[in-house]
Design an enzyme around this catalytic site. Structure first.
Site, PDB file in Angstrom:
ATOM      1  N   ASP A  51       0.808  -1.223   0.000  1.00  0.00           N
ATOM      2  CA  ASP A  51       0.000   0.000   0.000  1.00  0.00           C
ATOM      3  C   ASP A  51       0.839   1.270   0.000  1.00  0.00           C
ATOM      4  O   ASP A  51       2.009   1.270   0.384  1.00  0.00           O
ATOM      5  CB  ASP A  51      -0.965   0.004   1.191  1.00  0.00           C
ATOM      6  CG  ASP A  51      -0.238  -0.101   2.530  1.00  0.00           C
ATOM      7  OD1 ASP A  51       0.748  -0.856   2.620  1.00  0.00           O
ATOM      8  OD2 ASP A  51      -0.658   0.570   3.490  1.00  0.00           O
ATOM      9  N   GLU A  78      -0.630  -1.964   5.213  1.00  0.00           N
ATOM     10  CA  GLU A  78       0.231  -1.868   6.399  1.00  0.00           C
ATOM     11  C   GLU A  78       0.105  -0.502   7.057  1.00  0.00           C
ATOM     12  O   GLU A  78       0.168  -0.389   8.279  1.00  0.00           O
ATOM     13  CB  GLU A  78       1.697  -2.124   6.008  1.00  0.00           C
ATOM     14  CG  GLU A  78       2.656  -2.158   7.195  1.00  0.00           C
ATOM     15  CD  GLU A  78       3.040  -0.790   7.733  1.00  0.00           C
ATOM     16  OE1 GLU A  78       3.144  -0.642   8.963  1.00  0.00           O
ATOM     17  OE2 GLU A  78       3.229   0.138   6.928  1.00  0.00           O
ATOM     18  N   GLU A  79      -0.057   0.547   6.246  1.00  0.00           N
ATOM     19  CA  GLU A  79      -0.119   1.904   6.789  1.00  0.00           C
ATOM     20  C   GLU A  79      -1.396   2.146   7.594  1.00  0.00           C
ATOM     21  O   GLU A  79      -1.555   3.198   8.205  1.00  0.00           O
ATOM     22  CB  GLU A  79      -0.011   2.940   5.657  1.00  0.00           C
ATOM     23  CG  GLU A  79       1.295   2.902   4.884  1.00  0.00           C
ATOM     24  CD  GLU A  79       2.478   3.442   5.682  1.00  0.00           C
ATOM     25  OE1 GLU A  79       2.269   3.919   6.820  1.00  0.00           O
ATOM     26  OE2 GLU A  79       3.614   3.374   5.172  1.00  0.00           O
ATOM     27  N   ARG A  81      18.270  -6.954  14.822  1.00  0.00           N
ATOM     28  CA  ARG A  81      18.544  -7.306  16.216  1.00  0.00           C
ATOM     29  C   ARG A  81      17.538  -8.343  16.687  1.00  0.00           C
ATOM     30  O   ARG A  81      16.409  -8.392  16.185  1.00  0.00           O
ATOM     31  CB  ARG A  81      18.482  -6.070  17.124  1.00  0.00           C
ATOM     32  CG  ARG A  81      17.076  -5.596  17.418  1.00  0.00           C
ATOM     33  CD  ARG A  81      17.033  -4.281  18.184  1.00  0.00           C
ATOM     34  NE  ARG A  81      17.751  -4.287  19.423  1.00  0.00           N
ATOM     35  CZ  ARG A  81      17.251  -4.699  20.596  1.00  0.00           C
ATOM     36  NH1 ARG A  81      16.018  -5.175  20.655  1.00  0.00           N
ATOM     37  NH2 ARG A  81      17.977  -4.642  21.689  1.00  0.00           N
ATOM     38  N   HIS A 102       7.640   9.090   4.321  1.00  0.00           N
ATOM     39  CA  HIS A 102       6.378   9.842   4.345  1.00  0.00           C
ATOM     40  C   HIS A 102       6.550  11.283   3.865  1.00  0.00           C
ATOM     41  O   HIS A 102       5.596  12.062   3.912  1.00  0.00           O
ATOM     42  CB  HIS A 102       5.726   9.815   5.737  1.00  0.00           C
ATOM     43  CG  HIS A 102       5.282   8.441   6.164  1.00  0.00           C
ATOM     44  ND1 HIS A 102       4.249   8.235   7.057  1.00  0.00           N
ATOM     45  CD2 HIS A 102       5.722   7.201   5.832  1.00  0.00           C
ATOM     46  CE1 HIS A 102       4.085   6.924   7.246  1.00  0.00           C
ATOM     47  NE2 HIS A 102       4.978   6.291   6.498  1.00  0.00           N
TER      48      HIS A 102
END
Length: 405
Positions: A93, A151-152, A191, A378
């Site tokens: 998206d 996802e956003e 990580r 963004h």
């Protein structure tokens, strides 16, 4: 004048195998085609159609229409060995941002832009699927490539999981990457443990009593109440959370009033909460309401509160994180280019996949200041160094070979 962003070729790809390096022009082509036609969450119909057409032309088994626009592709290895399943996730998206880049592949959908690199994630996943399909004899087991919508927000991972994408065959582990413009191209951040933060948000309306600015004693000033709540909420992290824990409370919106001499009867505020420790989830929700209720009671106001837990924290499995780190070292040349304690307060719904199966989400650096490809995510001028595309495919492919074999 906005400078034109140059093409990205095959520089810095010395440790990428020749067959993947040869894919670089196609990776760029696919990424730019997707970039030109960005779509918001659960509206990725053109993107999904484009991916499906490519997968079909490559002879890759896949299912479409999952959680509205999601796709799952399956590539089965032909090498004898363990019958394990590795999942690879890519989000599709875009964002409601008007693009300001002056490039041939600029967004053709006004007010919508791939300003976070998801077009690159999709292209990397497509390249991985293509390469694996052509080299099935080099790995055993099965690879599930999940093209995820939204996802956003409001989040497509959970609906895809509920639709069964981790089943039939059952996924043993998951990996995913995010192109990251806070890191130079070719740097990998990975990580074990908490990698990205959980995010919750709230909307609150303070219900006071309006009136004339000259007669404040006849009112319950919602602005005064809201101002005290904003200040009081900052004490949660400062005085209620262990200082060795990381957390952020942000009030991003505050709206009240219509004139300078009118005391507003209502004030509306919205805020977000981010943290790594899952034990803090219920604590924040409870403490925020306690503070709002207490301040309102003190001033004779009422309130209406909505609190939403959006995404949990991204928690990387130590073994899969080590797999990614060891593979990444072979792609980005030296351990110096690995950031082992990379961690941010941003959030990602990859977290839902990692709640279900062990896995790892990592950052692949994509910024190039010399090419002016270092605007933040963004931003309306966001773009990235496309040499990261082949690097991403190489890391995914080597993870497949190492995990499944």
């Amino acid at each position: 004048m906005i400078s034109t962003i140059p093409n990205s070729g095959t520089e810095n790809l010395a440790n990428v195998r020749l067959q993947i390096r040869a894919l670089q022009p196609q990776l760029i082509e696919w990424r730019r085609r997707i970039h030109q036609k960005p779509e918001l969450g659960f509206q990725e119909k053109l993107t999904a159609e484009y991916i499906s057409q490519k997968l079909q032309s490559w002879g890759i088994e896949h299912q479409t229409g999952i959680a509205e626009t999601g796709i799952v592709a399956i590539v089965k290895g032909e090498k004898s060995g363990p019958d394990k399943v590795l999942g690879i996730r890519a989000d599709m998206d875009a964002l409601p941002v008007k693009e300001e880049n002056e490039v041939p592949y600029c967004s053709q959908h006004d007010g919508v832009m791939h300003a976070c690199g998801h077009d690159g994630h999709t292209a990397i996943a497509m390249g991985t699927a293509y390469y694996l399909q052509q080299h099935r004899q080099e790995f055993s087991g099965t690879v599930k490539i999940i093209f995820q919508p939204a996802e956003e927000g409001p989040g497509g991972a959970k609906p895809m999981i509920e639709a069964g994408v981790l089943k039939n065959p059952d996924v043993d582990a998951m990996i995913g990457l995010h192109l990251w413009n806070d890191l130079p191209v070719g740097i990998v951040g990975v990580r074990p443990g908490a990698f990205m933060a959980a995010i919750s948000y709230f909307n609150c309306t303070i219900l006071g009593k309006g009136g004339h600015g000259a007669l404040p004693h006849q009112t319950v000033d919602s602005v005064v109440v809201a101002a005290q709540i904003v200040n009081a909420l900052q004490t949660i992290v400062a005085r209620n959370v262990n200082p060795l824990e990381s957390a952020v409370v942000t009030i991003g919106e505050l709206h009240a009033g219509t004139r300078m001499n009118v005391i507003a009867d209502t004030a509306r505020m919205s805020g977000s909460i981010r943290y790594f420790n899952t034990d803090l989830a219920g604590f924040f929700e409870k403490r925020i309401e306690q503070i709002i209720a207490g301040v309102c009671q003190t001033h004779g106001a009422n309130y209406d509160l909505e609190y939403v837990n959006l995404y949990p924290p991204v928690i990387n499995d130590p073994e899969i994180a080590e797999l990614v780190r060891s593979v990444a070292e072979t792609v980005v040349e030296t351990p110096v280019n690995i950031i082992p304690e990379c961690q941010i307060m941003g959030s990602e719904d990859m977290s839902f996949f990692l709640q279900e199966v062990p896995g790892c989400y990592f950052f692949l650096g994509s910024a190039n200041a010399e090419k002016k490809l270092n605007y933040p995510h963004h931003h309306p001028r966001f773009d990235f160094d496309e040499t990261a595309l082949a690097m991403g495919v190489e890391i995914f492919v080597r993870c497949v070979e190492k995990f499944l074999n």
